[in-house]
Write an enzyme that holds these catalytic residues in place. Sequence first.
Site, PDB file in Angstrom:
ATOM      1  N   MET A  34       0.358  33.069 -22.503  1.00 40.27           N
ATOM      2  CA  MET A  34       1.447  32.722 -23.409  1.00 40.27           C
ATOM      3  C   MET A  34       0.967  31.747 -24.484  1.00 40.27           C
ATOM      4  O   MET A  34       1.381  31.830 -25.639  1.00 40.27           O
ATOM      5  CB  MET A  34       2.613  32.121 -22.619  1.00 40.27           C
ATOM      6  CG  MET A  34       3.858  31.893 -23.442  1.00 40.27           C
ATOM      7  SD  MET A  34       4.434  33.414 -24.236  1.00 40.27           S
ATOM      8  CE  MET A  34       5.602  34.026 -23.038  1.00 40.27           C
TER       9      MET A  34
ATOM     10  N   PHE B  85       0.842  -1.199   0.000  1.00 42.91           N
ATOM     11  CA  PHE B  85       0.000   0.000   0.000  1.00 42.91           C
ATOM     12  C   PHE B  85       0.878   1.251   0.000  1.00 42.91           C
ATOM     13  O   PHE B  85       1.761   1.402   0.827  1.00 42.91           O
ATOM     14  CB  PHE B  85      -0.925   0.002   1.218  1.00 42.91           C
ATOM     15  CG  PHE B  85      -1.748   1.262   1.314  1.00 42.91           C
ATOM     16  CD1 PHE B  85      -2.687   1.570   0.343  1.00 42.91           C
ATOM     17  CD2 PHE B  85      -1.552   2.155   2.362  1.00 42.91           C
ATOM     18  CE1 PHE B  85      -3.422   2.748   0.409  1.00 42.91           C
ATOM     19  CE2 PHE B  85      -2.292   3.332   2.441  1.00 42.91           C
ATOM     20  CZ  PHE B  85      -3.236   3.623   1.465  1.00 42.91           C
ATOM     21  N   GLN B  86       0.636   2.129  -0.967  1.00 47.09           N
ATOM     22  CA  GLN B  86       1.389   3.374  -1.136  1.00 47.09           C
ATOM     23  C   GLN B  86       2.876   3.168  -1.380  1.00 47.09           C
ATOM     24  O   GLN B  86       3.698   3.987  -0.971  1.00 47.09           O
ATOM     25  CB  GLN B  86       1.150   4.321   0.049  1.00 47.09           C
ATOM     26  CG  GLN B  86      -0.298   4.806   0.091  1.00 47.09           C
ATOM     27  CD  GLN B  86      -0.499   5.988   1.013  1.00 47.09           C
ATOM     28  OE1 GLN B  86       0.194   6.123   2.015  1.00 47.09           O
ATOM     29  NE2 GLN B  86      -1.450   6.841   0.669  1.00 47.09           N
TER      30      GLN B  86
HETATM   31  C1  LIG Z   1       2.619  22.830 -15.454  1.00 56.47           C
HETATM   32  C2  LIG Z   1       2.561  23.481 -16.793  1.00 56.47           C
HETATM   33  N1  LIG Z   1       1.568  23.164 -17.656  1.00 56.47           N
HETATM   34  C3  LIG Z   1       1.507  23.764 -18.865  1.00 56.47           C
HETATM   35  C4  LIG Z   1       2.445  24.678 -19.254  1.00 56.47           C
HETATM   36  C5  LIG Z   1       2.377  25.324 -20.623  1.00 56.47           C
HETATM   37  N2  LIG Z   1       2.201  26.778 -20.497  1.00 56.47           N
HETATM   38  C6  LIG Z   1       3.213  27.646 -20.576  1.00 56.47           C
HETATM   39  S1  LIG Z   1       2.753  29.228 -20.311  1.00 56.47           S
HETATM   40  C7  LIG Z   1       1.149  28.772 -20.094  1.00 56.47           C
HETATM   41  C8  LIG Z   1       0.103  29.789 -19.798  1.00 56.47           C
HETATM   42  C9  LIG Z   1       0.269  30.378 -18.461  1.00 56.47           C
HETATM   43  O1  LIG Z   1      -0.903  31.093 -18.145  1.00 56.47           O
HETATM   44  P1  LIG Z   1      -0.909  32.087 -16.920  1.00 56.47           P
HETATM   45  O2  LIG Z   1      -0.403  31.409 -15.702  1.00 56.47           O
HETATM   46  O3  LIG Z   1      -2.257  32.732 -16.816  1.00 56.47           O
HETATM   47  O4  LIG Z   1       0.183  33.169 -17.337  1.00 56.47           O
HETATM   48  P2  LIG Z   1       0.140  34.231 -18.530  1.00 56.47           P
HETATM   49  O5  LIG Z   1       0.884  33.646 -19.685  1.00 56.47           O
HETATM   50  O6  LIG Z   1      -1.290  34.495 -18.865  1.00 56.47           O
HETATM   51  O7  LIG Z   1       0.835  35.418 -17.975  1.00 56.47           O
HETATM   52  C10 LIG Z   1       0.994  27.395 -20.247  1.00 56.47           C
HETATM   53  C11 LIG Z   1      -0.284  26.681 -20.177  1.00 56.47           C
HETATM   54  C12 LIG Z   1       3.476  24.942 -18.321  1.00 56.47           C
HETATM   55  N3  LIG Z   1       4.472  25.781 -18.604  1.00 56.47           N
HETATM   56  N4  LIG Z   1       3.491  24.360 -17.101  1.00 56.47           N
END
Ligand SMILES: Cc1ncc(C[n+]2csc(CCOP(=O)(O)OP(=O)(O)O)c2C)c(N)n1
Lengths: 205, 563
Positions: free
Chosen positions: B471, B113-114
């Site tokens: 982004m 378990f775990q």
């Molecule tokens: C854990 C994780 N999942 C997905 C990504 C892909 N990714 C890079 S930037 C981004 C958008 C980030 O959105 P937000 O936190 O609102 O920041 P913003 O770009 O809007 O400033 C994503 C989904 C990542 N870098 N990390």
Amino acid sequence: MSTAPHSGSRPHHTVHTVVAIVENRPGVLMRVSSLFRRRGFNIESLTVGRSEEEGLSRMTIVVDGESAPVEQVEKQLYKLIDVVKVSDLSHEEMVARELAMIKVRCNNVNRHELLDIANVFRADVVDIATNSLILQVVGDEDKIDGLIKMCEPYGIRELSRTGRVAMVRGTKTTTVHEREPEKIARIHEKAGRRVDNIDLPFSSD
Amino acid sequence: MARMTGAQITLESLQREGVDTIFGYPGGVVLPLYDTLPQFPGLRHILVRHEQGAAHMADGYARASGRMGVCLGTSGPGATNLVTGICTSWMDSTPVFALTGNVGRALLGKDGFQEADITGITHSITKHNYMCMNANEIALAIREATHIATTGRPGPVLVDIPKDVFQEETEFEWPEQVSLRGYKPTTEGHAGMIRRAAEIIDQAKRPIIIAGHGVIWGEAHKELVELAEKACIPVITTFLGIGAFPEEHALSYGWLGMHGMFYANMAADYADVVIGVGMRFDDRAMGRFKDFNPTAKIIHIDIDPAEIGKNFKPVVPIVGDVKRVLPKLMEETKQQTRNEWLRWIDQQREEHPTLHIRESRRMLPQAVIRSLYEETQGNATIVTGVGQHQMWAGQHYFYKRPRQLISSGGLGTMGFELPGAIGAQVALPGQEVWAICGDGGFQMTMQELAVLVDEQLPVKIAILNNGYLGMVRQWQQLFYDKNFVSVAMTQPDFCKIADAYGIRAIRVEHKNEVELALREARNHKGPMLLDFQVDQEENVWPMVPAGAALSETIEAPAEELAR
Ligand SMILES: Cc1ncc(C[n+]2csc(CCOP(=O)(O)OP(=O)(O)O)c2C)c(N)n1
Ligand SMILES: [Mg+2]
């Protein structure tokens, strides 16, 4: 890990023979092999066994030179804490050998022919039965490939190759003679290994 | 010598290694350890709300202080929850010690378990890891793991201890030394190579230094300034190298890369000698490898030999500790002035003012960062998430000291912002720490708000709330023909969330409220959250499109500047 396919007509490509002296610890083989996988270095063969120094094992790794710049292979290996010394033997005068066991089909009619072939290759017959025999041969890969090719018409039932082991010629060595302080060696010797003969408390939580 | 349990030995050993804080979360197999914790009042345990938070906090603590951070999780899911954080440390080379419990020895390998094979899982994302099968292995394992994590090129380590090993009693003996035959980092640079590098620098017309995270971890920022000043070499940094060279220095030209300063990218591309110091020629920094400045002579100084020649073949490789190599290099180089070269970069900067923020009636996210810079007089420690806000935080706040910007560069881990800032604040009591959050990333780890309350940590949180995975939206707009898929998010009311935890919060809706909100947050004693409703469609510029070369850096198109 893959051994060379049993074919003498393997196209010639660059391979590097790398010797790694490693700590004899649980997981070291996985660390090395997973490093090769992750970095995309193809292993042609990998052998491992004890070295002359207590606690240190010796690995001989044959890597495909196309997939792996040998300098990166060496450097990445060195990053593993359990790897003590790495040497690229590719540019050294070396002795490289492999052992193979070949179980070949045979009968009363063609057995003698087979034994003649074995003789030419200085292979030993290590087992014999009515319909088959096992040849054991030691040599470089070309020699082994050659014997395999000669056995093919009779029918190869089973093939087992060890992969290359290698050593530099002359007085030069690629090994390490560095003892650990005794107290530390005593802990390292057992570290991470399964304990036996202890009445382990069983608990599931 | 004294008889102790494995749990006591674990805590005693950590304490002897100078550990004062553990970010952790309990569970069945680590109960013997938790049971023992009160015997060690010198160890502060901070209860997180998710083990990923613990790993990021340990990382933020390490990046802010320069000392090893420690996180702790139980077996199975506790251990696997640490993995994202461990990998974040691995990619950015930060010293984090992850301690995990595992099932009792009788159950190991039986899918108890775990049970999770956490040493196997983390082989490729730790510098080294250990599984202790006897209590008498623990002290040496902790001593070695700490040594490995904190020396050479730093990095995460993991020590896994089965439950009954915590309970086992043995004689405690502290190993006075470590002896690792396979681990001897090279610190002194090769004298011949250093001389050769100096000759090339002396003859160079357009040399440039690219300083990386290694300068910060090698604590070689003073040495870097001295070399740059004597040999008159302009300095740019990588994103993680921000702070390795004071950005207010006359020789500082920002940082390079995918969203680096236009003129930094151009300077790197036009230089005749590129001196990489404590950096690894990463693809986000260098653009398409094969078209990066093909004529430059590359001098590469790094403590990790495997980094040298990995992406670029240098003409002069120098393996060593930057703190030791830079002064020697400085001694060997001639005093110079290179006015023409500096003027060339200055002119690029005048013609391509990356850091100019246009007038707009909208609340531009980059303007929020700039206001924060002004309000804090550039003194705060900034911790970011990943995405547009991260790039703006890198661009529009100006950093004067190492460890001032803390961010997940190599792995790009969304959700790092809040726990990273908590770790930094623990390491920097009494100092101003800001978490610059994405509205997306914040929601990945926002449960750690509870830690701010528990531990009374005055972290200030600024969410650049653009209602998007910004982004990703930018990429879909530019490279996927505005086919916006799964990037718009209905956000919760972040102020109400903060309120639910008992944390003060303000929603900032107009640009003329920004300064006041920042001031209020700074004057507030405890933690505070500001939800900046920034313009939703602002893009980060300049940009090196994926797969392009630095020479192909594009700047903001005119229609965007008119918004
Ligand atoms: C854990 C994780 N999942 C997905 C990504 C892909 N990714 C890079 S930037 C981004 C958008 C980030 O959105 P937000 O936190 O609102 O920041 P913003 O770009 O809007 O400033 C994503 C989904 C990542 N870098 N990390
Ligand atoms: Mg967003």
